[in-house]
Design an enzyme around this catalytic site. Structure first.
Site, PDB file in Angstrom:
ATOM      1  NE  ARG A 162       8.001   8.144   5.811  1.00  0.00           N
ATOM      2  CZ  ARG A 162       8.552   9.354   5.857  1.00  0.00           C
ATOM      3  NH1 ARG A 162       7.830  10.429   5.624  1.00  0.00           N
ATOM      4  NH2 ARG A 162       9.831   9.486   6.111  1.00  0.00           N
ATOM      5  CB  THR A 195       1.056   1.623   9.922  1.00  0.00           C
ATOM      6  OG1 THR A 195       0.091   1.997  10.905  1.00  0.00           O
ATOM      7  CG2 THR A 195       0.558   0.408   9.168  1.00  0.00           C
ATOM      8  CE1 TYR A 196       1.648  -3.758  17.003  1.00  0.00           C
ATOM      9  CE2 TYR A 196      -0.186  -2.308  17.583  1.00  0.00           C
ATOM     10  CZ  TYR A 196       0.518  -3.490  17.762  1.00  0.00           C
ATOM     11  OH  TYR A 196       0.088  -4.407  18.689  1.00  0.00           O
ATOM     12  CB  ILE A 211      -6.117   6.379   5.645  1.00  0.00           C
ATOM     13  CG1 ILE A 211      -7.396   6.554   6.478  1.00  0.00           C
ATOM     14  CG2 ILE A 211      -6.471   6.143   4.175  1.00  0.00           C
ATOM     15  CD1 ILE A 211      -8.231   7.746   6.068  1.00  0.00           C
ATOM     16  N   GLY A 212      -4.263   3.805   4.552  1.00  0.00           N
ATOM     17  CA  GLY A 212      -3.295   3.432   3.524  1.00  0.00           C
ATOM     18  C   GLY A 212      -4.020   2.635   2.456  1.00  0.00           C
ATOM     19  N   GLY A 258      -6.995  -0.083   3.325  1.00  0.00           N
ATOM     20  CA  GLY A 258      -8.066   0.741   3.869  1.00  0.00           C
ATOM     21  C   GLY A 258      -7.653   1.521   5.095  1.00  0.00           C
ATOM     22  CB  CYS A 310       2.088   7.475   9.459  1.00  0.00           C
ATOM     23  SG  CYS A 310       0.811   6.219   9.666  1.00  0.00           S
ATOM     24  NE  ARG A 314       0.114   0.047   4.926  1.00  0.00           N
ATOM     25  CZ  ARG A 314       1.178   0.740   5.276  1.00  0.00           C
ATOM     26  NH1 ARG A 314       1.557   1.793   4.559  1.00  0.00           N
ATOM     27  NH2 ARG A 314       1.902   0.398   6.327  1.00  0.00           N
ATOM     28  N   GLY A 315       0.241   2.399  -0.137  1.00  0.00           N
ATOM     29  CA  GLY A 315       0.970   3.643   0.008  1.00  0.00           C
ATOM     30  C   GLY A 315       1.298   3.901   1.475  1.00  0.00           C
TER      31      GLY A 315
END
Length: 225
Positions: free
Chosen positions: A80, A82-83, A150-151, A162, A180, A77-78
């Site tokens: 950076r 995330t957790y 959001i990604g 999502g 992010c 996904r777009g």
């Protein structure tokens, strides 16, 4: 894996119990999106929960992986790092923008609006922050804090990935990354704010506000995906 499915408009609404392995979910999501693009399946909103994992978006900076205490998985996904983990509601959206409007910016804006509206049902005043994608609120000290990420990815004009919303995760788990890429802002959760944190409550809020979200996907643009 037992699942409960209902329908909002002609979109399948699926809630999966338990912790779903991230790689397994990713494979299922990509297969469903391909089937939607081929006209062989209905659109899907899939709500689930993952075991602890760090996911790397296409813009992930290795220097922002501070402490890889959990598995690190490329997400496609777009965004950076995330957790995802227990206590966090994850929503994967496989929606066909060929029929809902080929405008990725419109989609992201509408998705933000949906989550803001759902959180309002929990008594959480969430908002957009210019230049910072995601869902924001103020913590008990009054500082801006991120409560949702959001990604997305769009393939053949079908959306993948999502959102994630922090209901009651262990917030210390975010310490292994720069969430992010935003080092100057904390993360928070519904539990930390003293708001309802049950999945069923938030899922009901999402369902209540989903029609408005789907109806807002009417922007038609010329963006390439």
């Amino acid at each position: 894996m037992q699942q409960r499915a209902t329908m909002i408009e002609d979109v399948e609404w699926r809630v999966s119990p338990g912790l779903i392995d991230y790689a397994t979910a990713l494979a299922k999501m990509e297969a469903r999106a391909a089937a939607i693009a081929a006209g062989e399946a209905r659109e899907l909103v899939w709500l689930l929960e993952h075991p602890p994992v760090y996911t790397a978006g296409t813009s992930a900076d290795p220097s922002e992986l501070v402490d890889p205490r959990f598995p690190v998985v490329p997400a496609g996904r777009g965004g950076r790092y995330t957790y995802h983990g227990p206590g966090q509601r994850v929503g994967y959206l496989m929606l066909d923008l060929n029929r809902r409007g080929r405008d990725v910016r419109c989609f992201v804006h509408a998705l933000e609006g949906w989550l803001i509206a759902a959180l309002a049902e929990l008594g959480i005043a969430a908002f957009r922050a210019p230049g910072r994608i995601g869902i924001w609120t103020r913590d008990r000290a009054g500082a801006e804090a991120k409560i949702g990420a959001i990604g997305i990815r769009v393939r053949r004009w079908v959306t993948l990935h999502g959102f994630s919303v922090n209901l009651a995760p262990d917030l210390s788990h975010f310490g292994g990354i720069v969430p992010c890429g935003l080092a100057d802002y904390p993360v928070t959760s519904a539990a930390a704010l003293g708001s309802p944190q049950e999945f069923a409550t938030f899922d009901a809020a999402l369902a209540l506000t989903a029609d408005a979200f789907l109806q807002s996907l009417t922007c038609v643009g010329e963006n390439e995906a």
